[in-house]
Enzyme design. Structure first.
Site, PDB file in Angstrom:
ATOM      1  N   ASP A 157      41.924  51.823  33.981  1.00 64.57           N
ATOM      2  CA  ASP A 157      42.309  50.978  35.124  1.00 64.57           C
ATOM      3  C   ASP A 157      41.073  50.180  35.542  1.00 64.57           C
ATOM      4  O   ASP A 157      40.000  50.742  35.743  1.00 64.57           O
ATOM      5  CB  ASP A 157      42.815  51.838  36.288  1.00 64.57           C
ATOM      6  CG  ASP A 157      43.341  50.989  37.443  1.00 64.57           C
ATOM      7  OD1 ASP A 157      44.550  51.033  37.713  1.00 64.57           O
ATOM      8  OD2 ASP A 157      42.531  50.280  38.073  1.00 64.57           O
ATOM      9  N   ASP A 193      46.477  45.657  35.327  1.00 68.14           N
ATOM     10  CA  ASP A 193      45.105  46.104  35.030  1.00 68.14           C
ATOM     11  C   ASP A 193      45.027  47.534  34.527  1.00 68.14           C
ATOM     12  O   ASP A 193      43.986  48.159  34.603  1.00 68.14           O
ATOM     13  CB  ASP A 193      44.186  45.903  36.255  1.00 68.14           C
ATOM     14  CG  ASP A 193      44.306  47.019  37.281  1.00 68.14           C
ATOM     15  OD1 ASP A 193      45.394  47.612  37.393  1.00 68.14           O
ATOM     16  OD2 ASP A 193      43.303  47.294  37.959  1.00 68.14           O
ATOM     17  N   GLU A 194      46.151  48.072  34.024  1.00 66.15           N
ATOM     18  CA  GLU A 194      46.034  49.441  33.521  1.00 66.15           C
ATOM     19  C   GLU A 194      46.881  49.697  32.287  1.00 66.15           C
ATOM     20  O   GLU A 194      47.926  49.092  32.096  1.00 66.15           O
ATOM     21  CB  GLU A 194      46.324  50.479  34.608  1.00 66.15           C
ATOM     22  CG  GLU A 194      47.646  50.399  35.265  1.00 66.15           C
ATOM     23  CD  GLU A 194      47.618  51.038  36.651  1.00 66.15           C
ATOM     24  OE1 GLU A 194      47.818  52.243  36.748  1.00 66.15           O
ATOM     25  OE2 GLU A 194      47.394  50.304  37.625  1.00 66.15           O
TER      26      GLU A 194
HETATM   27  N1  DCP Z   1      47.706  44.387  43.686  1.00 64.11           N
HETATM   28  C1  DCP Z   1      48.494  43.637  44.565  1.00 64.11           C
HETATM   29  N2  DCP Z   1      49.072  44.243  45.655  1.00 64.11           N
HETATM   30  C2  DCP Z   1      48.861  45.565  45.892  1.00 64.11           C
HETATM   31  C3  DCP Z   1      48.078  46.343  45.019  1.00 64.11           C
HETATM   32  C4  DCP Z   1      47.506  45.700  43.910  1.00 64.11           C
HETATM   33  O1  DCP Z   1      48.680  42.440  44.345  1.00 64.11           O
HETATM   34  N3  DCP Z   1      49.408  46.146  46.984  1.00 64.11           N
HETATM   35  C5  DCP Z   1      47.040  43.692  42.559  1.00 64.11           C
HETATM   36  C6  DCP Z   1      45.618  43.334  42.936  1.00 64.11           C
HETATM   37  C7  DCP Z   1      44.770  44.340  42.216  1.00 64.11           C
HETATM   38  C8  DCP Z   1      45.591  44.639  40.995  1.00 64.11           C
HETATM   39  O2  DCP Z   1      46.961  44.521  41.407  1.00 64.11           O
HETATM   40  O3  DCP Z   1      43.476  43.838  41.903  1.00 64.11           O
HETATM   41  C9  DCP Z   1      45.352  46.010  40.419  1.00 64.11           C
HETATM   42  O4  DCP Z   1      45.684  47.013  41.367  1.00 64.11           O
HETATM   43  P1  DCP Z   1      44.892  48.372  41.482  1.00 64.11           P
HETATM   44  O5  DCP Z   1      45.732  49.283  42.267  1.00 64.11           O
HETATM   45  O6  DCP Z   1      44.435  48.822  40.139  1.00 64.11           O
HETATM   46  O7  DCP Z   1      43.637  48.018  42.403  1.00 64.11           O
HETATM   47  P2  DCP Z   1      42.268  47.292  42.054  1.00 64.11           P
HETATM   48  O8  DCP Z   1      42.102  47.104  40.582  1.00 64.11           O
HETATM   49  O9  DCP Z   1      42.173  46.045  42.850  1.00 64.11           O
HETATM   50  O10 DCP Z   1      41.183  48.297  42.613  1.00 64.11           O
HETATM   51  P3  DCP Z   1      40.774  49.733  41.989  1.00 64.11           P
HETATM   52  O11 DCP Z   1      39.323  49.604  41.648  1.00 64.11           O
HETATM   53  O12 DCP Z   1      40.997  50.705  43.089  1.00 64.11           O
HETATM   54  O13 DCP Z   1      41.654  49.969  40.797  1.00 64.11           O
HETATM   55 MG    MG Z   2      42.507  48.676  39.289  1.00 64.68          MG
HETATM   56 MG    MG Z   3      45.802  49.333  38.599  1.00 61.03          MG
END
Ligand code: DCP
Ligand code: MG
Ligand code: MG
Length: 347
Positions: free
Chosen positions: A5, A103-104
């Site tokens: 991720d 992203d995963e």
């Molecule tokens: N996303 C979104 N709305 C949300 C959650 C996530 O649009 N409520 C989008 C933005 C994030 C992406 O999906 O960048 C990936 O979500 P993740 O949950 O993997 O979160 P991040 O990658 O941003 O942070 P982390 O480092 O905690 O994985």
């Molecule tokens: Mg992420």
């Molecule tokens: Mg994610």
């Protein structure tokens, strides 16, 4: 199982094209800067998280927590392009792979030795860093659920391996919300029964869990007891298919379904001709101020049913648009796709 991720993904992508933002507290949100306070935070950098800012929070509230916060509007097509390049790197390792979000992804390492799995994890992290200049976190464990939990626990920029015999110790004191898929509804119901930790869930009555949550209840009970039967569903190289249309001015919001129905029909036809099945159905609205809103429904199983798409569309429309907030464009999308080439019986 190996689970990848990306860290603060949308914001990390923005750092690539705005190097001056690197290391700063900033957020990516749904609305254009002029009307940003009406939208929500999609993600934020780790320095911004120190102020208590989180995904899903209203942008207005994030600015209360940090008034001089730097704000950018999300640019999904740009992030999806980067996401494809990351999946290409992962695919090059030739393991069975399932893409689980933008992203995963999970890779099925089969019966790899722990040392070999760990070396592979570091190799993947290094390639993503060297080729994309992005940080990935990696979890390795038995099953998708525990590998994801290991990945979450390793963040940011971590790598964590949890051996099969360590799983129960690793999960028992974590809150139930650490289990993937437990949202506010399931979490609230469990809490009302005084089940707050995974260890407490492991001791709950499995028949009650099944009565409340159906087969998901049985999965939860097993996971809490260290059993994860999830399998990799090999993903398509295509991430999503979508159709959208501009809405004529003064269009009756009650008639939006009439615009979406032919788009959905065309979409499902396209999916079937490409031999793809889908699990997630989304409806997206772009409003007059160019802010966007997307709502999704994820099915329990992969499907190619037009009926299910139309049912999802009907249930999402009222949540997305209202007469007070007319949309200028509307679209429907299917994602979480799997290739069913060679599995003709599914159609
Ligand atoms: N996303 C979104 N709305 C949300 C959650 C996530 O649009 N409520 C989008 C933005 C994030 C992406 O999906 O960048 C990936 O979500 P993740 O949950 O993997 O979160 P991040 O990658 O941003 O942070 P982390 O480092 O905690 O994985
Ligand atoms: Mg992420
Ligand atoms: Mg994610």
């Amino acid at each position: 199982m190996l689970y990848v991720d990306m860290d603060y993904f949308y914001a990390a992508c923005e750092e690539l094209r705005h190097p001056e933002l690197r290391g700063k507290a900033f957020v990516v949100g749904t609305s254009p800067p002029e009307t940003k306070e009406s939208g929500v935070i999609q993600t934020c950098t780790y320095p911004a998280r120190k102020f208590g800012i989180k995904s899903g929070m209203s942008t207005a509230f994030a600015f209360k927590l940090k008034p001089d916060l730097i704000y950018l509007q999300a640019d999904e097509p740009y992030y999806e392009g980067i996401s494809q390049k990351i999946f290409d790197i992962l695919r090059s390792y030739k393991y069975k792979m399932e893409i689980l979000s933008v992203d995963e992804a999970a890779l099925d390492l089969g019966d790899s030795e722990y040392d070999k799995a760990k070396a592979l994890g570091f190799s993947i992290k290094n390639r993503i860093k060297n080729e994309m200049n992005l940080d990935a976190s990696i979890g390795i464990s038995y099953g998708k659920v525990f590998a994801k939990m290991a990945c979450d626990a390793s963040k940011p920029n971590g790598l964590l391996l949890i051996k099969k015999e360590e799983i129960l110790d690793f999960i028992k004191d974590k809150p139930i919300s650490a289990l993937p898929g437990i949202g506010r509804k399931t979490g609230g119901k469990l809490k009302s029964m005084n089940i707050n930790t995974i260890g407490e869930l492991a001791k709950a009555n499995p028949l009650k869990l099944i009565e409340w949550f159906g087969s998901y209840g049985s999965d939860l009970y097993q996971q809490a007891n260290g059993i994860d039967n999830s399998r990799i569903e090999e993903s398509s190289t295509i991430l999503s298919l979508s159709r959208e249309k501009v809405i004529p001015p003064n269009f009756d919001p009650d008639a939006l379904y009439d615009i979406l129905k032919p788009l959905a029909e065309d979409l499902v036809k396209d999916a079937i001709s490409k031999k793809l099945m889908f699990k997630t159905i989304s409806v997206k609205a772009v409003f007059q101020d160019y802010s966007t809103s997307v709502k999704s429904i994820t099915l329990n199983n992969y499907s190619s049913s037009l009926e299910l798409v139309l049912k999802a569309v009907r249930s999402i429309i009222p949540k997305l648009v209202s007469e007070t907030r007319p949309a200028r464009k509307i679209g429907v999308r299917i994602s979480s796709l799997i290739d069913v080439k060679g599995q003709k019986t599914l159609f």
